[in-house]
Design an enzyme around this catalytic site. Structure first.
Site, PDB file in Angstrom:
ATOM      1  N   LYS A 268     -54.480  18.510  24.517  1.00  0.00           N
ATOM      2  CA  LYS A 268     -54.921  19.892  24.726  1.00  0.00           C
ATOM      3  C   LYS A 268     -56.065  19.927  25.736  1.00  0.00           C
ATOM      4  O   LYS A 268     -57.101  19.308  25.530  1.00  0.00           O
ATOM      5  CB  LYS A 268     -55.374  20.500  23.386  1.00  0.00           C
ATOM      6  CG  LYS A 268     -56.036  21.884  23.510  1.00  0.00           C
ATOM      7  CD  LYS A 268     -56.412  22.467  22.139  1.00  0.00           C
ATOM      8  CE  LYS A 268     -57.228  23.753  22.272  1.00  0.00           C
ATOM      9  NZ  LYS A 268     -57.641  24.318  20.966  1.00  0.00           N
ATOM     10  N   ASP A 273     -62.897  27.614  25.633  1.00  0.00           N
ATOM     11  CA  ASP A 273     -62.217  28.483  24.684  1.00  0.00           C
ATOM     12  C   ASP A 273     -63.171  29.571  24.201  1.00  0.00           C
ATOM     13  O   ASP A 273     -63.934  29.372  23.248  1.00  0.00           O
ATOM     14  CB  ASP A 273     -61.695  27.653  23.497  1.00  0.00           C
ATOM     15  CG  ASP A 273     -60.944  28.520  22.486  1.00  0.00           C
ATOM     16  OD1 ASP A 273     -60.653  29.690  22.812  1.00  0.00           O
ATOM     17  OD2 ASP A 273     -60.640  28.006  21.381  1.00  0.00           O
ATOM     18  N   LYS A 280     -64.715  34.832  20.232  1.00  0.00           N
ATOM     19  CA  LYS A 280     -65.498  34.093  19.244  1.00  0.00           C
ATOM     20  C   LYS A 280     -66.915  34.661  19.163  1.00  0.00           C
ATOM     21  O   LYS A 280     -67.394  35.261  20.122  1.00  0.00           O
ATOM     22  CB  LYS A 280     -65.599  32.617  19.669  1.00  0.00           C
ATOM     23  CG  LYS A 280     -64.318  31.821  19.520  1.00  0.00           C
ATOM     24  CD  LYS A 280     -64.516  30.377  19.957  1.00  0.00           C
ATOM     25  CE  LYS A 280     -63.258  29.559  19.807  1.00  0.00           C
ATOM     26  NZ  LYS A 280     -62.832  29.368  18.397  1.00  0.00           N
ATOM     27  N   ASP A 291     -63.271  21.817  24.220  1.00  0.00           N
ATOM     28  CA  ASP A 291     -61.906  22.101  23.756  1.00  0.00           C
ATOM     29  C   ASP A 291     -60.848  21.388  24.610  1.00  0.00           C
ATOM     30  O   ASP A 291     -59.661  21.599  24.431  1.00  0.00           O
ATOM     31  CB  ASP A 291     -61.666  23.617  23.727  1.00  0.00           C
ATOM     32  CG  ASP A 291     -60.732  24.038  22.603  1.00  0.00           C
ATOM     33  OD1 ASP A 291     -60.507  23.241  21.680  1.00  0.00           O
ATOM     34  OD2 ASP A 291     -60.215  25.177  22.681  1.00  0.00           O
ATOM     35  N   ASP A 350     -57.203  33.555  19.826  1.00  0.00           N
ATOM     36  CA  ASP A 350     -58.024  32.361  19.642  1.00  0.00           C
ATOM     37  C   ASP A 350     -57.208  31.178  19.108  1.00  0.00           C
ATOM     38  O   ASP A 350     -57.681  30.047  19.105  1.00  0.00           O
ATOM     39  CB  ASP A 350     -59.202  32.671  18.708  1.00  0.00           C
ATOM     40  CG  ASP A 350     -60.321  31.655  18.811  1.00  0.00           C
ATOM     41  OD1 ASP A 350     -60.292  30.833  19.755  1.00  0.00           O
ATOM     42  OD2 ASP A 350     -61.226  31.687  17.958  1.00  0.00           O
ATOM     43  N   GLU A 352     -55.024  29.525  20.569  1.00  0.00           N
ATOM     44  CA  GLU A 352     -54.403  29.307  21.870  1.00  0.00           C
ATOM     45  C   GLU A 352     -53.915  27.879  22.085  1.00  0.00           C
ATOM     46  O   GLU A 352     -53.014  27.644  22.882  1.00  0.00           O
ATOM     47  CB  GLU A 352     -55.389  29.686  22.983  1.00  0.00           C
ATOM     48  CG  GLU A 352     -56.382  28.595  23.398  1.00  0.00           C
ATOM     49  CD  GLU A 352     -57.338  28.176  22.276  1.00  0.00           C
ATOM     50  OE1 GLU A 352     -57.513  28.964  21.332  1.00  0.00           O
ATOM     51  OE2 GLU A 352     -57.887  27.058  22.352  1.00  0.00           O
ATOM     52  N   ARG A 354     -52.174  25.847  20.233  1.00  0.00           N
ATOM     53  CA  ARG A 354     -50.755  25.677  19.922  1.00  0.00           C
ATOM     54  C   ARG A 354     -49.864  26.341  20.954  1.00  0.00           C
ATOM     55  O   ARG A 354     -48.730  25.916  21.177  1.00  0.00           O
ATOM     56  CB  ARG A 354     -50.484  26.204  18.504  1.00  0.00           C
ATOM     57  CG  ARG A 354     -50.810  27.665  18.318  1.00  0.00           C
ATOM     58  CD  ARG A 354     -50.976  28.077  16.865  1.00  0.00           C
ATOM     59  NE  ARG A 354     -52.298  27.748  16.330  1.00  0.00           N
ATOM     60  CZ  ARG A 354     -52.671  27.970  15.079  1.00  0.00           C
ATOM     61  NH1 ARG A 354     -51.833  28.522  14.223  1.00  0.00           N
ATOM     62  NH2 ARG A 354     -53.887  27.633  14.690  1.00  0.00           N
TER      63      ARG A 354
HETATM   64  N1  BES Z   1     -60.607  25.258  19.674  1.00  0.00           N
HETATM   65  C1  BES Z   1     -60.520  25.991  18.465  1.00  0.00           C
HETATM   66  C2  BES Z   1     -60.670  25.099  17.233  1.00  0.00           C
HETATM   67  C3  BES Z   1     -62.064  24.649  16.911  1.00  0.00           C
HETATM   68  C4  BES Z   1     -62.975  25.522  16.345  1.00  0.00           C
HETATM   69  C5  BES Z   1     -62.417  23.342  17.091  1.00  0.00           C
HETATM   70  C6  BES Z   1     -64.243  25.077  16.023  1.00  0.00           C
HETATM   71  C7  BES Z   1     -63.671  22.892  16.741  1.00  0.00           C
HETATM   72  C8  BES Z   1     -64.584  23.761  16.215  1.00  0.00           C
HETATM   73  C9  BES Z   1     -59.158  26.667  18.359  1.00  0.00           C
HETATM   74  O1  BES Z   1     -58.618  27.111  19.547  1.00  0.00           O
HETATM   75  C10 BES Z   1     -59.356  27.869  17.502  1.00  0.00           C
HETATM   76  O2  BES Z   1     -60.058  28.747  17.909  1.00  0.00           O
HETATM   77  N2  BES Z   1     -58.718  27.870  16.327  1.00  0.00           N
HETATM   78  C11 BES Z   1     -58.837  28.938  15.423  1.00  0.00           C
HETATM   79  C12 BES Z   1     -57.462  29.235  14.876  1.00  0.00           C
HETATM   80  C13 BES Z   1     -57.389  30.481  14.064  1.00  0.00           C
HETATM   81  C14 BES Z   1     -57.574  31.694  14.943  1.00  0.00           C
HETATM   82  C15 BES Z   1     -56.045  30.532  13.381  1.00  0.00           C
HETATM   83  C16 BES Z   1     -59.793  28.538  14.310  1.00  0.00           C
HETATM   84  O3  BES Z   1     -59.759  27.372  13.892  1.00  0.00           O
HETATM   85  O4  BES Z   1     -60.601  29.359  13.911  1.00  0.00           O
HETATM   86 ZN    ZN Z   2     -59.211  26.076  21.224  1.00  0.00          ZN
HETATM   87 MN    MN Z   3     -59.305  29.054  20.044  1.00  0.00          MN
END
Ligand code: BES
Ligand code: ZN
Ligand code: MN
Length: 498
Positions: A268, A273, A280, A291, A350, A352, A354
């Site tokens: 990835k 992000d 966020k 990210d 968010d 994203e 996947r």
């Molecule tokens: N890059 C983030 C995941 C992340 C968050 C990694 C905090 C490390 C620390 C990912 O893109 C994300 O935002 N995931 C969301 C998914 C949710 C919207 C289903 C998450 O984990 O909040």
């Molecule tokens: Zn992300």
């Molecule tokens: Mn995200």
């Protein structure tokens, strides 16, 4: 830092610093005993005075030890001998390097590989010592005007093995360890760079740089138009809000015969992000420059195996873009047709990672892979579940999962498996499209993997969620280089014997 390997007695080493271990309770290791013998019991006296007991975390710097050619001797507490686990050994080496760095020594000689670690051989101990030392001396100062924190920096470490017979294993450990340490450093540097520097184009340029350095690597970079032609609308849906052009980077490493089916690593590469329209909160949003740690680990691992010339066929695929809000950005509820033909309802922009990985997974089908491993900072839920100790592992193939778990144990870069049961799949049902991109509050790491699994039906596949392990906050804020050690170990284990 430079590393070398040697065997021989400590009193004979002409060095700025000799490092030896002392055990609990007040027990000298064999090499500490040797120093004691040639120094009229200096170490025994120091212990008797109670200046060091051998507890983990203990460290003592001695100057002008009689009978020694070295300027200094550092005694490092190693705890009880029977508690000497993998992790304990790594902690001891780490402590010794942090202590060493407080001195003015530019070079040192360490006897810590003589310690007995349960079930580990000389190769393992030397390689681990090298990797830990390399990590402990890492500094990211590209954006500091002063390039070093100290006037004197540690430049050379000699790793001592118990006997001349161990030198061969030691040399092999040195070569493997160096390549892995270089791969880790590359991954850390890339990830630590800010998002205004480390863009998708920057990652592409770095991949091309690797191809220039190694004839065994070929790189292809696709731009927005090329991705559009292939129908990668899910990937492109993430790039819509950004002014940075997205890239799909493919690296092919060939160290094996043409016909061998490749192992594909998909990383990835979200270089920032923001969350997109589902933006966020401001708190710690800067950390979302990390990210792209999955992408960085792919570049680090490929660089390491090319440096080692492993007899393997490995392909790295890096889908890379920013995730930004903007007038053209994807809106919650938007539906896109992925490269696989499956339609995706984007309920949360968010989620994203996947969305870019699914098209990269479909793209990897054309390489007829023996196995596909994706690496992604995918879910905050993984940090909640496993903290920053274990990488989350999910897979559609048990043998592959086991190989990765084993590689994690060997390398000290551990993963822990979570279930990928069918029961979780229905959380991704969408009233409007084939699949939704989020699965609700429960089991967030698993439903993210469930999403990916829909695009990984044609091959053996594993997913590494490195959200908790790829970087740390706090005092030592920055990228860790994980899971480069796990990935390279997995690939080393795939090499035909001999
Ligand atoms: N890059 C983030 C995941 C992340 C968050 C990694 C905090 C490390 C620390 C990912 O893109 C994300 O935002 N995931 C969301 C998914 C949710 C919207 C289903 C998450 O984990 O909040
Ligand atoms: Zn992300
Ligand atoms: Mn995200």
């Amino acid at each position: 830092m430079e590393f070398s390997i040697k065997s021989g007695n400590p009193e004979k080493q002409r060095s700025a610093c000799v490092i030896v271990g002392v055990l609990e309770p007040r027990k000298l290791t064999p090499m500490a005993k040797a120093i004691d013998g040639s120094s009229r019991k200096t170490l025994s006296k120091v212990m008797r005075r109670g200046d060091i007991n051998g507890k983990t975390g203990d460290a003592l710097i001695l100057h002008n030890v009689p009978g020694m050619l070295a300027d200094r001797v550092i005694l490092i507490g190693c705890g009880r001998e029977r508690d000497l686990t993998d992790r304990q050994y790594r902690t001891i080496v780490d402590n010794s390097i942090r202590c060493l760095r407080q001195t003015g020594a530019a070079e040192a000689t360490t006897y810590l590989p003589e310690l007995n670690v349960k079930g580990r051989d000389c190769y393992w101990k030397v390689r681990q010592a090298l990797e830990v030392a390399s990590n402990a001396t890492y500094e990211f100062r590209e954006f500091k005007s002063k390039k070093h924190t100290r006037d004197r920096v540690l430049r050379r470490l000699t790793l001592m093995v118990p006997s001349r017979r161990d030198l061969r294993a030691g040399e092999r450990a040195l070569a493997d360890g160096r390549a892995i340490a270089n791969g880790i450093r590359l991954a850390r540097d890339l990830a630590n760079r800010p998002a205004n520097v480390c863009t998708p184009s920057h990652l592409a340029a770095q991949a091309q740089e690797l191809a220039r350095a190694h004839k065994s690597i070929k790189v292809r970079v696709m731009d927005r138009a090329a991705m559009h032609k292939l129908g990668m609308n899910s990937l492109l849906s993430v790039a819509r809000g950004s002014h940075e052009p997205p890239k799909l980077i493919t690296l092919e490493y060939r160290g094996a015969k043409r016909k061998t089916r490749p192992i594909v690593l998909v990383g990835k590469g979200i270089t920032f992000d923001s969350g997109g329209i589902s933006i966020k909160p401001a708190q710690a949003m800067d950390e979302m420059k990390f990210d792209m740690c999955g992408a960085a680990s792919v570049l680090g691992a490929v660089s390491a195996i090319a440096e080692l010339g492993l007899p393997l066929h490995v392909i790295g695929i890096i889908p890379s873009t920013e995730n930004m809000p903007g007038g053209g950005a994807t809106k919650p509820g938007d539906i896109f047709t992925s490269m696989s033909g499956q339609t995706v309802e984007v309920l949360n922009t968010d989620a994203e990672g996947r969305l870019i990985l699914c098209d990269a997974l479909t793209y990897s089908e054309r390489f007829h892979p023996a196995a596909v491993v994706d690496i992604a900072t995918l879910t905050g839920a993984c940090v909640v579940a496993l903290g920053n100790h274990a990488t989350g592992l999910l897979s559609n193939h048990n043998a592959l999962a086991r190989d990765l778990l084993n590689a994690g144990d060997t390398s000290g870069d551990r993963a822990w498996q979570l279930p990928l049961w069918d029961e979780y799949q229905k959380q991704l049902d969408s009233p409007f499209a084939d699949i939704a991109n989020i699965g609700g509050r429960e089991a967030g790491t698993i439903t993210a993997a469930c999403f990916l699994s829909r695009f990984a039906k044609k091959f053996h596949w594993a997913h590494l969620d490195i959200a908790g392990t790829a970087w740390t906050g706090g005092k030592y804020k920055g990228a860790t280089g994980r899971p480069v050690p796990l990935l390279v170990q997995y690939l080393l284990d795939r090499c035909p014997a001999g």
